[in-house]
Design an enzyme around this catalytic site. Structure first.
Site, PDB file in Angstrom:
ATOM      1  N   TYR A 166       0.799  -1.253  -0.085  1.00 32.05           N
ATOM      2  CA  TYR A 166       0.176   0.222   0.022  1.00 32.05           C
ATOM      3  C   TYR A 166       0.891   1.144  -0.095  1.00 32.05           C
ATOM      4  O   TYR A 166       0.627   2.340  -0.883  1.00 32.05           O
ATOM      5  CB  TYR A 166      -0.953  -0.072   1.151  1.00 32.05           C
ATOM      6  CG  TYR A 166      -2.285   0.865   0.971  1.00 32.05           C
ATOM      7  CD1 TYR A 166      -3.052   0.772   2.068  1.00 32.05           C
ATOM      8  CD2 TYR A 166      -2.537   1.536  -0.230  1.00 32.05           C
ATOM      9  CE1 TYR A 166      -4.256   1.596   1.973  1.00 32.05           C
ATOM     10  CE2 TYR A 166      -3.504   2.141  -0.569  1.00 32.05           C
ATOM     11  CZ  TYR A 166      -4.542   2.190   0.829  1.00 32.05           C
ATOM     12  OH  TYR A 166      -5.618   3.023   0.519  1.00 32.05           O
ATOM     13  N   GLU A 173       2.361   6.339  -6.951  1.00 32.09           N
ATOM     14  CA  GLU A 173       1.438   7.250  -7.489  1.00 32.09           C
ATOM     15  C   GLU A 173       1.600   8.790  -7.190  1.00 32.09           C
ATOM     16  O   GLU A 173       1.399   9.601  -8.266  1.00 32.09           O
ATOM     17  CB  GLU A 173      -0.017   6.881  -6.763  1.00 32.09           C
ATOM     18  CG  GLU A 173      -0.465   5.542  -7.158  1.00 32.09           C
ATOM     19  CD  GLU A 173      -1.762   5.343  -6.365  1.00 32.09           C
ATOM     20  OE1 GLU A 173      -2.638   5.953  -5.932  1.00 32.09           O
ATOM     21  OE2 GLU A 173      -2.246   4.108  -6.009  1.00 32.09           O
TER      22      GLU A 173
END
Lengths: 244, 311
Positions: A166, A173
């Site tokens: 995660y 990102e």
């Protein structure tokens, strides 16, 4: 409300949850199994594609191009999951699922696809790799769950790998969006300026910055939610002994 | 000699199950509201509207008017307490929610410095529609403030602070956003000019009048006391004739007002605000419609929740 009412509330609640567990009918279950198998296979294709491209080139650079098409196809295909929730064959929140899928689709199309210059960035590999491993585990988890035959390994993987994946995905990102900023500003991509007859303006550059900022409150919430889920799901053996 | 059996009430924290309070010699016909007042005495910071008392830690909260002896408890009742957080009375809630947009819009209308570029500070727009829009927007919120103070009678007492903050962020934020564009130096007036402005202004006024009429009608319904519950019906006022077709014409008129305002200003953010409002009001209208249907056997079949014949 009298005693029977309280009693009925309890059974009504367990009835409702039992109804939910009965959930999707046989046809829906078959469809969902096929869907999840296809998605697992798709992300495996992406994984294999990445590995082969790496071995062929000998470097991590520019691997995006070797898996661009399947990535777009299978990540966009995940939009169906919103439909599954809306129709009710999957007991998740439409809003939550919608939010998660849309953020992925946004990154795939509105950032990586739209801003060619970021496609060769290493940050793209970072989030693609994180997504790939996560999705392979997640979709196989759903497949096995639907078939009522979930190996503990898969359950463990689903609720453990995220601890690393995660943050890894989020980092990839954010770095990618950050890399896109100068190009978006220079070209005015997806932006509308005044004056125009609809009296509306939109600055995509600012929007991307706000998106990056939104990760600050959102990411910890989602991360800690998953950690809590992990405790609940993997820690259940201990919980049975705790119950009086 | 009549012996009244007194109740004992113990109040536990719904999460920790610790005993917070033990009340003895409680009258059997006491209401939950009375018990909340007693609890408040031991814990001054938890005023009654902040308390949720339940018979089951995961169950529904008891109503303030529930009577102790009619509850499924023995003479010793165990109740679970949950803190609902700081609460604000409905009147304060609406005043906060409505004063914001009213004043914020004016900041943009008068082009207070730092909003637009320096040379436009305190200037006025050359377009009459911009002043008209300010008048309409201000009128809309002033009307709401007047209704909040003089017309509406609120049930349920309070709203949690967190919800208020969220609602205010939404209303104030949107007001700022749409005011920004309408009062912008680069604002473009409507494509069809005066016809567009005048017709939509007319519809806006009619919808405001309609909305007000409905609020008055609903208010009168409440005033008639709780003995006979009646559902709202059309009166002599033509604006209330919408009741023939919808359960919640106040929402219908509200949507109409915002849609006409967006056409009048030809501004996408206003249209977006109208659209989001429409979605929310449809949800509320559907809920109300369902309640009416459940409560009244003779509820008219022709009525739809918010849009005649459609929705």
């Amino acid at each position: 409300m009298s005693a029977p009412a309280m009693g009925t509330t309890r059974t009504a609640q367990s009835d409702a949850s039992q109804k939910k567990k009965k959930g999707p009918g046989a046809l829906a279950t078959a469809y969902l199994v096929i869907y999840n198998v296809v998605m697992t296979a798709g992300w495996l294709v992406i994984a294999v594609g990445l590995v082969r491209a790496y071995l062929a080139r000998g470097s991590y650079h520019g691997l995006y191009y070797s898996i661009e098409k399947p990535l777009k196809f299978f990540q966009t295909g995940a939009l169906l999951e919103i439909l599954h929730c809306a129709v009710g064959i999957v007991p998740s929140s439409v809003v939550l699922t919608g939010f998660q899928v849309m953020s992925r689709v946004f990154l795939t199309w509105a950032v990586t696809h739209s801003v060619r210059e970021v496609q060769s960035e290493d940050s793209v590999l970072l989030f693609v790799a994180a997504w790939t491993v996560t999705e392979i585990i997640r979709y196989s988890f759903y497949t096995f769950s639907l078939l009522n035959h979930l190996p503990y390994l898969i359950k463990w993987a689903r609720y453990t790998f995220f601890i690393v994946l995660y943050p890894m995905g989020v980092t990839g990102e954010l770095l990618t969006i950050y890399a896109a900023l100068p190009y978006v500003q220079k070209t005015g991509l997806y932006s509308v300026t005044l004056p125009n007859k609809y009296n509306f303006s939109f600055d995509y550059h600012t929007f991307l910055i706000l998106t990056m900022i939104s990760y600050i409150p959102l990411f910890p919430q989602l991360y800690f939610h998953m950690l809590r889920q992990r405790k609940k799901v993997l820690g259940h053996v201990e919980e049975y002994t705790k119950v009086e | 000699m009549s012996r009244t059996i007194f109740f004992e009430v113990e109040i536990l924290d719904s999460r920790t199950k610790q005993q917070l309070c033990f009340l003895d010699k409680v009258e059997p016909h006491s209401t939950i509201g009375d018990i909340k007042s007693l609890f408040h005495k031991s814990y001054p910071k938890w005023y009654p509207s902040r308390q949720a008392l339940k018979l089951d830690p995961k169950g529904k909260a008891l109503r303030d008017d529930d009577i102790l002896q009619s509850l499924p408890v023995g003479t010793t009742a165990t109740m679970y307490f949950r803190d609902l957080g700081p609460q604000l009375g409905w009147t304060m809630v609406f005043l906060a929610e409505y004063m914001g947009p009213l004043l914020i819009y004016l900041l943009f209308y008068f082009r207070v410095p730092y909003i637009y570029t320096h040379k436009y500070a305190f200037t006025a727009s050359p377009y009459p529609v911009v002043s008209l829009a300010c008048a309409c927007h201000s009128f809309h919120y002033i009307k709401r403030l007047i209704e909040t103070i003089f017309v509406h009678r609120f049930s349920h007492g309070t709203m949690p602070l967190r919800t208020i903050v969220r609602n205010c962020a939404y209303y104030w934020g949107f007001a700022a956003w749409l005011a920004y564009y309408i009062n912008h130096p680069l604002y473009t007036p409507p494509s069809y000019g005066e016809i567009q402005v005048n017709y939509s202004l007319l519809v806006f006024i009619l919808c405001e009048a309609g909305n007000f009429s409905i609020h008055l009608t609903l208010n009168n319904l409440r005033g008639e006391g709780h003995k006979t519950r009646k559902f709202p019906s059309p009166t002599k006022n033509p604006f209330t004739w919408l009741f023939f077709f919808v359960s919640c014409p106040n929402y219908t008129y509200e949507v109409g007002a915002w849609v006409s305002f967006s056409i009048m200003t030809q501004c996408v953010p206003v249209a977006l605000f109208a659209f989001l409002g429409f979605i929310q009001m449809t949800i509320w209208a559907k809920g109300k419609h369902r309640t009416y249907n459940r409560e009244f056997k003779d509820y008219p079949n022709l009525r739809m929740p918010i849009l005649p014949f459609i929705l």
